[in-house]
Design an enzyme around this catalytic site. Structure first.
Site, PDB file in Angstrom:
ATOM      1  N   GLU A 114      -5.524  -5.764  10.614  1.00 41.70           N
ATOM      2  CA  GLU A 114      -4.552  -4.689  10.822  1.00 41.70           C
ATOM      3  C   GLU A 114      -4.903  -3.954  12.116  1.00 41.70           C
ATOM      4  O   GLU A 114      -5.710  -3.013  12.087  1.00 41.70           O
ATOM      5  CB  GLU A 114      -4.605  -3.691   9.665  1.00 41.70           C
ATOM      6  CG  GLU A 114      -4.267  -4.280   8.321  1.00 41.70           C
ATOM      7  CD  GLU A 114      -3.644  -3.244   7.389  1.00 41.70           C
ATOM      8  OE1 GLU A 114      -2.522  -3.479   6.939  1.00 41.70           O
ATOM      9  OE2 GLU A 114      -4.258  -2.190   7.151  1.00 41.70           O
TER      10      GLU A 114
ATOM     11  N   HIS B  64      -9.631   0.689   5.086  1.00 44.69           N
ATOM     12  CA  HIS B  64      -8.329   0.899   5.745  1.00 44.69           C
ATOM     13  C   HIS B  64      -8.520   1.816   6.954  1.00 44.69           C
ATOM     14  O   HIS B  64      -9.330   2.753   6.895  1.00 44.69           O
ATOM     15  CB  HIS B  64      -7.347   1.521   4.737  1.00 44.69           C
ATOM     16  CG  HIS B  64      -5.941   1.507   5.227  1.00 44.69           C
ATOM     17  ND1 HIS B  64      -5.457   2.433   6.113  1.00 44.69           N
ATOM     18  CD2 HIS B  64      -4.905   0.651   4.965  1.00 44.69           C
ATOM     19  CE1 HIS B  64      -4.186   2.163   6.380  1.00 44.69           C
ATOM     20  NE2 HIS B  64      -3.826   1.084   5.681  1.00 44.69           N
TER      21      HIS B  64
ATOM     22  N   ASN C  12       0.868  -1.185   0.000  1.00 44.86           N
ATOM     23  CA  ASN C  12       0.000   0.000   0.000  1.00 44.86           C
ATOM     24  C   ASN C  12       0.902   1.232   0.000  1.00 44.86           C
ATOM     25  O   ASN C  12       1.514   1.558   1.017  1.00 44.86           O
ATOM     26  CB  ASN C  12      -0.892  -0.032   1.252  1.00 44.86           C
ATOM     27  CG  ASN C  12      -1.688   1.249   1.419  1.00 44.86           C
ATOM     28  OD1 ASN C  12      -1.825   2.044   0.473  1.00 44.86           O
ATOM     29  ND2 ASN C  12      -2.230   1.477   2.608  1.00 44.86           N
TER      30      ASN C  12
ATOM     31  N   LYS D   3       0.089   4.221  -0.096  1.00 43.06           N
ATOM     32  CA  LYS D   3      -0.585   5.349   0.559  1.00 43.06           C
ATOM     33  C   LYS D   3      -0.533   6.596  -0.346  1.00 43.06           C
ATOM     34  O   LYS D   3      -0.467   6.454  -1.559  1.00 43.06           O
ATOM     35  CB  LYS D   3       0.019   5.627   1.934  1.00 43.06           C
ATOM     36  CG  LYS D   3       0.126   4.348   2.798  1.00 43.06           C
ATOM     37  CD  LYS D   3       0.295   4.631   4.248  1.00 43.06           C
ATOM     38  CE  LYS D   3       0.595   3.336   4.993  1.00 43.06           C
ATOM     39  NZ  LYS D   3       0.176   3.323   6.335  1.00 43.06           N
TER      40      LYS D   3
ATOM     41  N   GLY E 202       2.618  -1.317   4.366  1.00 46.29           N
ATOM     42  CA  GLY E 202       2.490   0.109   4.040  1.00 46.29           C
ATOM     43  C   GLY E 202       3.851   0.720   3.808  1.00 46.29           C
ATOM     44  O   GLY E 202       4.440   0.609   2.734  1.00 46.29           O
TER      45      GLY E 202
HETATM   46  C1  PEP Z   1      -1.035  -0.242   5.852  1.00 40.77           C
HETATM   47  O1  PEP Z   1      -0.931   0.806   5.223  1.00 40.77           O
HETATM   48  O2  PEP Z   1      -2.006  -1.003   5.691  1.00 40.77           O
HETATM   49  C2  PEP Z   1       0.017  -0.591   6.821  1.00 40.77           C
HETATM   50  C3  PEP Z   1      -0.041  -1.741   7.450  1.00 40.77           C
HETATM   51  O3  PEP Z   1       0.976   0.350   6.992  1.00 40.77           O
HETATM   52  P1  PEP Z   1       2.404   0.125   7.719  1.00 40.77           P
HETATM   53  O4  PEP Z   1       3.004  -1.154   7.165  1.00 40.77           O
HETATM   54  O5  PEP Z   1       3.195   1.328   7.361  1.00 40.77           O
HETATM   55  O6  PEP Z   1       2.132  -0.020   9.183  1.00 40.77           O
END
Ligand code: PEP
Length: 264
Positions: free
Chosen positions: A167, A95, A10, A12, A236
């Site tokens: 998550e 998310h 992801n 972002k 992410g």
């Molecule tokens: C995400 O964006 O779903 C995520 C898990 O981010 P990160 O790996 O940066 O914690």
């Protein structure tokens, strides 16, 4: 049912279209075609169209980070799932950054899941509790409510094809990034599968893919991928670093195949 390990990056709200294209180029140089791992990239909406032309489909699939649940209409500024149907294979839905920063509610997420399926796009539904909810012993209730609402009205076959990413909000890098222990992740992921079994039967619960996400990087990814029943990871921050992300994919290949050497 595709039971390769799934690694989703992801990106972002990072990288403009040309930066995204360069990252894809770097990843292409480093990531081989793996029979055991499915690699999904989720750039910004703006980069989806150019990347869909550039991408080597033997190596990568694309995911949208969000879309709007109506198929068309006077919704200024929105992009519909129906507009993404030939561009992406997956869409990340629910998310925690969208729930928290954009006020996405359970019914909004349910509508997005259903629009995504209606348009032939596989949802990657994100669920997870905040640190306060965990401390108050509400983790299972939160997961239950998020899943029950999001899947409302779907058939067992539709659910079997879904991806659910557990998550915990407190483990996401942007919300604190406290690492979840693999046994904490396993308890919650087992609960998710048990709920699916209760709602849709054992076969559906076995078929649905359940991922882990929360500050996963190349040093710790194997610990999560070795959790029984873990079908992959949602990454992410580490996904926009091509060294880290390609190491994550290679670690997934090793876990999936028990291989010492990469295959071509
Ligand atoms: C995400 O964006 O779903 C995520 C898990 O981010 P990160 O790996 O940066 O914690």
């Amino acid at each position: 049912m595709d039971k390769r390990l799934l690694v989703v990056g992801n990106w972002k709200m990072h990288l403009n279209a040309s930066q995204a294209s360069l990252l894809l180029h770097r990843l292409h140089e480093r990531i081989k075609i793996y029979r055991s791992v499915e690699v999904v990239l989720s750039p910004s909406m703006l980069a989806l169209q150019p990347l869909s032309i550039q991408i080597d489909r033997r190596k990568f699939r694309l995911a949208a980070q969000n879309a709007f649940h109506k198929d068309e209409g006077a919704y200024t500024g929105e992009v519909a799932f129906s507009m993404l149907r030939d561009l992406v294979h997956y869409a990340i839905i629910g998310h925690s950054e969208r729930r928290i920063h954009f006020g996405e509610t359970l019914p909004m997420i349910r509508d997005k899941v259903s629009a995504s399926i209606r348009n032939g796009i596989t949802p990657i539904l994100c669920v997870g509790e905040t640190i306060t909810e965990r401390r108050q012993g509400e983790t299972n209730q939160v997961l239950h409510d998020q899943i029950a609402t999001a899947l409302h009205g779907l058939t067992a076959k539709e659910v079997a094809n879904l991806v659910i990413a557990y998550e915990p909000v407190w483990a996401i890098s942007t919300f604190g990034g406290q690492l979840a222990k693999p046994d904490q992740a396993q308890t919650a992921m087992d609960f998710v599968r048990k709920q699916i079994a209760g709602l849709y039967g054992k076969k559906t619960a076995e078929e649905i893919r359940v991922l882990y996400g929360g500050s996963v990087d190349d040093n710790i990814v194997s610990g999560y991928l070795q959790i029984p029943g873990c079908d992959g990871v949602l990454v992410g921050g580490a996904s926009i670093n091509y060294h880290k992300f390609s190491s994550i994919v290679s670690a997934a290949h090793k876990v999936a195949s028990g291989a010492e050497e990469d295959e071509d």
